[in-house]
Design a protein around this motif. Structure first.
Motif, PDB file in Angstrom:
ATOM      1  N   PHE A   1      43.107  40.433  50.904  1.00 52.94           N
ATOM      2  CA  PHE A   1      42.385  41.693  51.065  1.00 52.94           C
ATOM      3  C   PHE A   1      41.035  41.469  50.391  1.00 52.94           C
ATOM      4  CE2 PHE A   1      46.310  44.727  50.992  1.00 52.94           C
ATOM      5  CZ  PHE A   1      46.872  44.026  52.030  1.00 52.94           C
ATOM      6  N   MET A   2      39.956  41.574  51.148  1.00 54.54           N
ATOM      7  CA  MET A   2      38.624  41.321  50.608  1.00 54.54           C
ATOM      8  C   MET A   2      37.759  42.569  50.780  1.00 54.54           C
ATOM      9  SD  MET A   2      38.069  37.450  51.984  1.00 54.54           S
ATOM     10  CE  MET A   2      36.675  37.136  50.927  1.00 54.54           C
ATOM     11  N   LEU A   3      37.052  42.914  49.709  1.00 58.47           N
ATOM     12  CA  LEU A   3      36.224  44.109  49.702  1.00 58.47           C
ATOM     13  C   LEU A   3      34.820  43.739  49.235  1.00 58.47           C
ATOM     14  CD1 LEU A   3      36.209  47.272  49.927  1.00 58.47           C
ATOM     15  CD2 LEU A   3      36.645  47.278  47.474  1.00 58.47           C
ATOM     16  N   LEU A   4      33.844  44.021  50.073  1.00 58.50           N
ATOM     17  CA  LEU A   4      32.438  43.827  49.721  1.00 58.50           C
ATOM     18  C   LEU A   4      31.885  45.196  49.342  1.00 58.50           C
ATOM     19  CD1 LEU A   4      29.982  41.844  49.666  1.00 58.50           C
ATOM     20  CD2 LEU A   4      29.468  42.679  51.948  1.00 58.50           C
ATOM     21  N   HIS A   5      31.448  45.335  48.087  1.00 58.58           N
ATOM     22  CA  HIS A   5      31.011  46.638  47.592  1.00 58.58           C
ATOM     23  C   HIS A   5      29.795  46.462  46.693  1.00 58.58           C
ATOM     24  CE1 HIS A   5      32.916  45.797  43.645  1.00 58.58           C
ATOM     25  NE2 HIS A   5      33.811  45.152  44.381  1.00 58.58           N
ATOM     26  N   GLY A   6      29.198  47.558  46.350  1.00 58.91           N
ATOM     27  CA  GLY A   6      27.976  47.541  45.557  1.00 58.91           C
ATOM     28  C   GLY A   6      28.204  47.706  44.071  1.00 58.91           C
ATOM     29  N   GLY A   7      29.260  47.158  43.523  1.00 57.19           N
ATOM     30  CA  GLY A   7      29.470  47.202  42.082  1.00 57.19           C
ATOM     31  C   GLY A   7      30.334  48.355  41.619  1.00 57.19           C
ATOM     32  N   LYS A   8      31.408  48.634  42.309  1.00 55.28           N
ATOM     33  CA  LYS A   8      32.333  49.685  41.883  1.00 55.28           C
ATOM     34  C   LYS A   8      33.090  49.219  40.653  1.00 55.28           C
ATOM     35  CE  LYS A   8      31.377  52.118  45.528  1.00 55.28           C
ATOM     36  NZ  LYS A   8      30.591  53.304  45.449  1.00 55.28           N
ATOM     37  N   GLY A   9      33.687  50.145  39.935  1.00 54.54           N
ATOM     38  CA  GLY A   9      34.454  49.806  38.741  1.00 54.54           C
ATOM     39  C   GLY A   9      35.690  48.997  39.072  1.00 54.54           C
ATOM     40  N   GLU A  10      36.074  48.128  38.146  1.00 55.64           N
ATOM     41  CA  GLU A  10      37.206  47.236  38.382  1.00 55.64           C
ATOM     42  C   GLU A  10      38.516  47.997  38.580  1.00 55.64           C
ATOM     43  OE1 GLU A  10      39.491  43.880  35.817  1.00 55.64           O
ATOM     44  OE2 GLU A  10      37.308  43.797  35.835  1.00 55.64           O
ATOM     45  N   GLU A  11      38.722  49.035  37.791  1.00 56.56           N
ATOM     46  CA  GLU A  11      39.963  49.813  37.897  1.00 56.56           C
ATOM     47  C   GLU A  11      40.027  50.574  39.221  1.00 56.56           C
ATOM     48  OE1 GLU A  11      43.646  50.498  36.546  1.00 56.56           O
ATOM     49  OE2 GLU A  11      42.162  49.308  35.485  1.00 56.56           O
TER      50      GLU A  11
ATOM     51  N   ASN B   1      23.179  39.530  46.297  1.00 56.59           N
ATOM     52  CA  ASN B   1      22.256  40.653  46.551  1.00 56.59           C
ATOM     53  C   ASN B   1      22.780  41.991  46.037  1.00 56.59           C
ATOM     54  OD1 ASN B   1      20.373  39.041  47.745  1.00 56.59           O
ATOM     55  ND2 ASN B   1      21.003  39.513  49.836  1.00 56.59           N
ATOM     56  N   HIS B   2      23.139  42.068  44.792  1.00 55.60           N
ATOM     57  CA  HIS B   2      23.649  43.286  44.171  1.00 55.60           C
ATOM     58  C   HIS B   2      24.951  43.766  44.796  1.00 55.60           C
ATOM     59  CE1 HIS B   2      19.948  43.583  41.954  1.00 55.60           C
ATOM     60  NE2 HIS B   2      19.256  43.563  43.076  1.00 55.60           N
ATOM     61  N   GLN B   3      25.625  42.920  45.538  1.00 51.35           N
ATOM     62  CA  GLN B   3      26.920  43.249  46.107  1.00 51.35           C
ATOM     63  C   GLN B   3      27.964  42.295  45.539  1.00 51.35           C
ATOM     64  OE1 GLN B   3      25.972  43.011  50.340  1.00 51.35           O
ATOM     65  NE2 GLN B   3      26.230  45.218  50.435  1.00 51.35           N
ATOM     66  N   GLN B   4      29.191  42.778  45.458  1.00 44.53           N
ATOM     67  CA  GLN B   4      30.264  41.986  44.887  1.00 44.53           C
ATOM     68  C   GLN B   4      31.414  41.876  45.878  1.00 44.53           C
ATOM     69  OE1 GLN B   4      31.291  44.039  41.281  1.00 44.53           O
ATOM     70  NE2 GLN B   4      29.365  43.528  40.281  1.00 44.53           N
ATOM     71  N   VAL B   5      32.107  40.744  45.832  1.00 44.01           N
ATOM     72  CA  VAL B   5      33.285  40.529  46.658  1.00 44.01           C
ATOM     73  C   VAL B   5      34.494  40.525  45.735  1.00 44.01           C
ATOM     74  CG1 VAL B   5      34.468  38.982  48.253  1.00 44.01           C
ATOM     75  CG2 VAL B   5      31.975  39.149  48.312  1.00 44.01           C
ATOM     76  N   SER B   6      35.347  41.534  45.892  1.00 48.21           N
ATOM     77  CA  SER B   6      36.592  41.611  45.136  1.00 48.21           C
ATOM     78  C   SER B   6      37.725  41.248  46.073  1.00 48.21           C
ATOM     79  CB  SER B   6      36.817  43.015  44.584  1.00 48.21           C
ATOM     80  OG  SER B   6      35.792  43.357  43.688  1.00 48.21           O
TER      81      SER B   6
END
Length: 166
Positions: free
Chosen positions: A110-120, A95-100
């Protein structure tokens, strides 16, 4: 008899879910979780923008966010065997969210659910939080693989999230 022929294009079937979808204009809160061996050790839901929405919808989206992170744990385990680095990048998209994910040497995730932040940007956030986690784990009064209750640690994680993820 003549049948209509497809020209190699496949039709995509979209399934509707019961969860609200997020568009790019309305940013969802960022959810950061540290997962130990058997349980979450730290959880922080950081709202990087002012919340605009229906009051009852926030609880549903929060439960959905935790479900997405929990379901991504299997993908993290699979990705851990395919890379040598600690930063596993984006392991799941929903749903337009990513798990890094960032995996420490002690197999703490360490898991981060975000809305498409830059990889760096996400990598820098993970590196800073990892520094805080290492300092916390060097404390002789902190037991390994126990929930993190330090208010100072929480404040530093939230400050790093505001600095990198806003």
């Amino acid at each position: 008899w003549s049948r209509p022929r497809s020209r190699g294009k496949q039709q995509r079937v979209q399934f509707q879910t019961h969860f609200p979808s997020y568009n790019k204009a309305m940013s969802a809160p960022v959810l950061f979780v540290i997962v130990g061996k058997n349980e979450p050790l730290f959880e922080a839901e950081i709202d990087t923008h002012s919340s605009i929405g229906v009051p009852g919808q926030n609880d549903l989206s929060t439960r959905q966010n935790y479900f997405v992170l929990h379901s991504a744990l299997d993908l993290v385990e699979k990705s851990a065997w395919t890379t040598n680095g600690m930063y596993l990048r984006v392991v799941d998209k929903v749903n337009h969210q990513q798990v890094s994910t960032f995996l420490t040497a002690a197999n703490v995730k360490f898991m981060l659910l975000h809305g498409g932040k830059g990889e760096e940007v996400v990598k820098n956030f993970f590196n800073e939080v990892y520094g805080y986690y290492v300092k916390l784990s060097m404390n002789p009064f902190h037991k390994y693989d126990t929930p993190i209750t330090s208010k100072a640690f929480e404040a530093r994680v939230r400050a790093a999230a505001r600095a990198y993820l806003s």
